[in-house]
Design an enzyme around this catalytic site. Structure first.
Site, short mmCIF file in Angstrom:
data_model
loop_
_atom_site.label_atom_id
_atom_site.label_comp_id
_atom_site.label_asym_id
_atom_site.label_seq_id
_atom_site.Cartn_x
_atom_site.Cartn_y
_atom_site.Cartn_z
CE LYS A 1 12.23 -14.00 -8.45
NZ LYS A 1 13.03 -13.09 -9.22
CE1 TYR B 1 -1.57 7.54 -5.79
CE2 TYR B 1 -3.55 8.03 -7.06
CZ TYR B 1 -2.93 7.39 -6.00
OH TYR B 1 -3.68 6.62 -5.14
CG LEU C 1 -2.27 -0.69 1.11
CD1 LEU C 1 -2.08 -2.20 1.03
CD2 LEU C 1 -3.18 -0.36 2.29
P1 NAD Z 1 -1.66 7.45 3.24
O1 NAD Z 1 -0.82 8.56 2.72
O2 NAD Z 1 -2.40 7.65 4.51
O3 NAD Z 1 -0.79 6.13 3.40
C1 NAD Z 1 0.29 5.80 2.58
C2 NAD Z 1 1.41 5.28 3.47
O4 NAD Z 1 2.53 4.88 2.65
C3 NAD Z 1 1.94 6.34 4.44
O5 NAD Z 1 1.99 5.82 5.74
C4 NAD Z 1 3.33 6.65 3.89
O6 NAD Z 1 4.22 7.08 4.89
C5 NAD Z 1 3.71 5.32 3.26
N1 NAD Z 1 4.74 5.45 2.22
C6 NAD Z 1 4.72 6.27 1.13
N2 NAD Z 1 5.86 6.13 0.43
C7 NAD Z 1 6.60 5.18 1.06
C8 NAD Z 1 7.86 4.58 0.80
N3 NAD Z 1 8.62 4.94 -0.25
N4 NAD Z 1 8.33 3.63 1.66
C9 NAD Z 1 7.59 3.26 2.73
N5 NAD Z 1 6.39 3.80 3.03
C10 NAD Z 1 5.90 4.74 2.20
O7 NAD Z 1 -2.67 7.06 2.07
P2 NAD Z 1 -3.88 6.02 2.04
O8 NAD Z 1 -5.09 6.77 1.68
O9 NAD Z 1 -3.87 5.17 3.24
O10 NAD Z 1 -3.48 5.15 0.76
C11 NAD Z 1 -2.91 3.85 0.88
C12 NAD Z 1 -2.81 3.20 -0.48
O11 NAD Z 1 -4.10 3.07 -1.06
C13 NAD Z 1 -1.98 3.98 -1.49
O12 NAD Z 1 -1.24 3.07 -2.27
C14 NAD Z 1 -3.01 4.67 -2.33
O13 NAD Z 1 -2.52 4.93 -3.63
C15 NAD Z 1 -4.14 3.67 -2.34
N6 NAD Z 1 -5.44 4.32 -2.58
C16 NAD Z 1 -6.09 5.00 -1.60
C17 NAD Z 1 -7.30 5.61 -1.86
C18 NAD Z 1 -8.07 6.34 -0.78
O14 NAD Z 1 -9.16 6.85 -1.08
N7 NAD Z 1 -7.62 6.40 0.44
C19 NAD Z 1 -7.85 5.54 -3.14
C20 NAD Z 1 -7.16 4.86 -4.13
C21 NAD Z 1 -5.95 4.24 -3.83
N1 UDP Z 2 14.45 -7.61 -3.44
C1 UDP Z 2 14.24 -7.21 -2.14
N2 UDP Z 2 14.15 -8.17 -1.17
C2 UDP Z 2 14.27 -9.50 -1.44
C3 UDP Z 2 14.46 -9.88 -2.77
C4 UDP Z 2 14.54 -8.91 -3.76
O1 UDP Z 2 14.13 -6.03 -1.85
O2 UDP Z 2 14.19 -10.31 -0.49
C5 UDP Z 2 14.55 -6.58 -4.49
C6 UDP Z 2 15.81 -6.67 -5.32
O3 UDP Z 2 16.83 -5.90 -4.73
C7 UDP Z 2 15.37 -6.10 -6.66
C8 UDP Z 2 13.87 -6.37 -6.69
O4 UDP Z 2 13.51 -6.79 -5.40
O5 UDP Z 2 15.55 -4.69 -6.68
C9 UDP Z 2 13.48 -7.45 -7.67
O6 UDP Z 2 14.21 -8.61 -7.40
P1 UDP Z 2 14.09 -9.90 -8.30
O7 UDP Z 2 14.98 -10.92 -7.72
O8 UDP Z 2 12.70 -10.27 -8.52
O9 UDP Z 2 14.48 -9.52 -9.75
P2 UDP Z 2 15.57 -8.78 -10.55
O10 UDP Z 2 14.90 -7.55 -11.00
O11 UDP Z 2 16.74 -8.52 -9.63
O12 UDP Z 2 15.86 -9.72 -11.62
#
Ligand code: NAD
Ligand code: UDP
Ligand code: UDP
Length: 310
Positions: free
Chosen positions: A104, A144, A72
């Site tokens: 995977k 997005y 998510l």
């Molecule tokens: P939100 O912003 O409350 O939650 C998103 C969470 O993802 C946050 O806690 C944020 O810190 C975390 N996050 C973002 N980038 C990250 C990263 N790079 N690494 C780790 N964590 C990361 O939003 P939400 O409304 O709870 O949405 C959750 C999911 O559902 C999203 O993927 C969103 O696209 C999807 N979605 C939500 C809605 C809605 O109406 N709420 C509608 C369509 C899709």
């Molecule tokens: N990866 C990860 N955790 C794992 C295994 C893979 O974060 O336990 C990451 C890995 O570094 C790569 C991506 O997942 O960036 C996809 O990995 P995969 O082995 O599927 O395929 P690749 O693209 O390397 O062939």
């Protein structure tokens, strides 16, 4: 059974963690708090719950086994993803790639949180999963929409090429407790404005439509999809459609507020209509929303009242 939830400290993710814990799963929440908040998971006391602060655009290697990975993580509110365009593209692309790699590696079932935004500004209403969408790739919302479209494509590629067990949920506008009051989405904006006695800001003439799903219905649908054997995308949302102007009036009524309505400029590429066709969810998952808009809003208003008192 062990589940990993990326974005688990966000609005939807934290409710999903609650649901999984109530069903006796061990839950690992992975979040970098870019739009989420530890407050959303502070109530969880179970030993079966753990939190990892990690940005999923970087690989994540874990010792423990995982059975289900719910991906998510992503900014979700327009003002968040317009403010964080590169991070949004990276989490949809690199983040989804890494989480597919992790699934995977662990032999876990993977679910992608996709969105109704992949339909863009749709030319058909309601939107069924077969509709390919109408997205402006170079517009501001493109960061997005295209990130999520890429995420769907790479999820299907892992499914077809690596035989990974995958699911794709297309989430439609969802609301409830733990949304940020300042996240800019229409539900917290209107409720916050109504409770503070400020004007409700309707963008455009308010004739654009949305269909609002209460969070408990949404996470139940997401969970049922994960447990099903259907691998193509499924819409999960509430098909009750309202214009935004009607919705503003509903908020005034439910809050009992004397606020007025004012009109502001419509954001670029704001979809004019949105309503899910949930025939698939009904048939395949036996799922449909059960919470009425009035009840859902009352619960959400109670939550925002508490936040405002603090
Ligand atoms: P939100 O912003 O409350 O939650 C998103 C969470 O993802 C946050 O806690 C944020 O810190 C975390 N996050 C973002 N980038 C990250 C990263 N790079 N690494 C780790 N964590 C990361 O939003 P939400 O409304 O709870 O949405 C959750 C999911 O559902 C999203 O993927 C969103 O696209 C999807 N979605 C939500 C809605 C809605 O109406 N709420 C509608 C369509 C899709
Ligand atoms: N990866 C990860 N955790 C794992 C295994 C893979 O974060 O336990 C990451 C890995 O570094 C790569 C991506 O997942 O960036 C996809 O990995 P995969 O082995 O599927 O395929 P690749 O693209 O390397 O062939
Ligand atoms: N909107 C509005 N006033 C606000 C916030 C949003 O009129 O204060 C409108 C917005 O232009 C859109 C709809 O409400 O047409 C839903 O916006 P939101 O940001 O909640 O979600 P979206 O469905 O656009 O991702």
């Amino acid at each position: 059974m062990k589940a990993l939830v990326t974005g688990g400290a966000g609005f939807l993710g934290s409710h999903l963690c609650d649901l999984l814990l109530s069903k006796d799963y061990e839950v690992i929440c992975v979040d970098n708090l870019i739009t989420g908040n530890m407050q959303n998971i502070a109530h969880i006391k179970a030993d079966r719950f753990s939190y990892i602060n990690h940005n999923v655009t970087k690989p994540l290697y874990l010792e423990e086994e995982i059975d289900f990975l719910f991906h998510l993580a992503s900014p979700a509110s327009p003002i968040d993803y317009l403010d964080l365009p590169i991070q949004t593209l990276k989490v949809g692309a690199l983040g989804t790639h890494n989480m597919l790699g992790l699934a995977k590696e662990k032999g876990a079932r993977f679910l992608l949180a996709s969105t109704s935004e992949i339909y863009g500004d749709p030319l058909v209403n309601p939107q069924s999963e077969e509709y390919w969408g109408n997205v402006n790739s170079v517009g501001p919302r493109g960061v997005y929409d295209e990130a999520k479209r890429f995420a769907e494509a790479i999820t299907m590629a892992y499914h077809r090429n690596h035989k990974l067990d995958t699911r794709i949920v297309r989430i439609f506008n969802t609301y409830g407790s733990r949304m940020r009051l300042d996240d800019g989405r229409v539900v917290p904006n209107f409720i916050g404005q109504a409770l503070r006695g400020e004007d409700l800001t309707v963008y455009g003439d308010g004739s654009q439509t949305r269909s609002f799903c209460y969070v408990s219905d949404e996470v139940e649908g997401i969970y049922r999809l994960m447990m099903s054997d259907y691998t193509l995308p499924v819409n999960i949302g509430n098909p009750e459609e309202h214009t935004i102007l009607e919705f503003a009036k509903i908020i005034l009524k439910v809050t009992g507020s004397n606020s007025k309505i004012t009109f502001k400029e419509l954001p670029v590429d704001d979809p004019k209509q949105r309503r899910p066709d949930i025939t698939k969810a009904r048939k395949l998952l036996g799922w449909e929303p059960v919470v009425s808009l009035e009840y859902g809003l009352e619960e959400t208003i109670k939550y925002f009242r508490r936040i405002l008192r603090k």
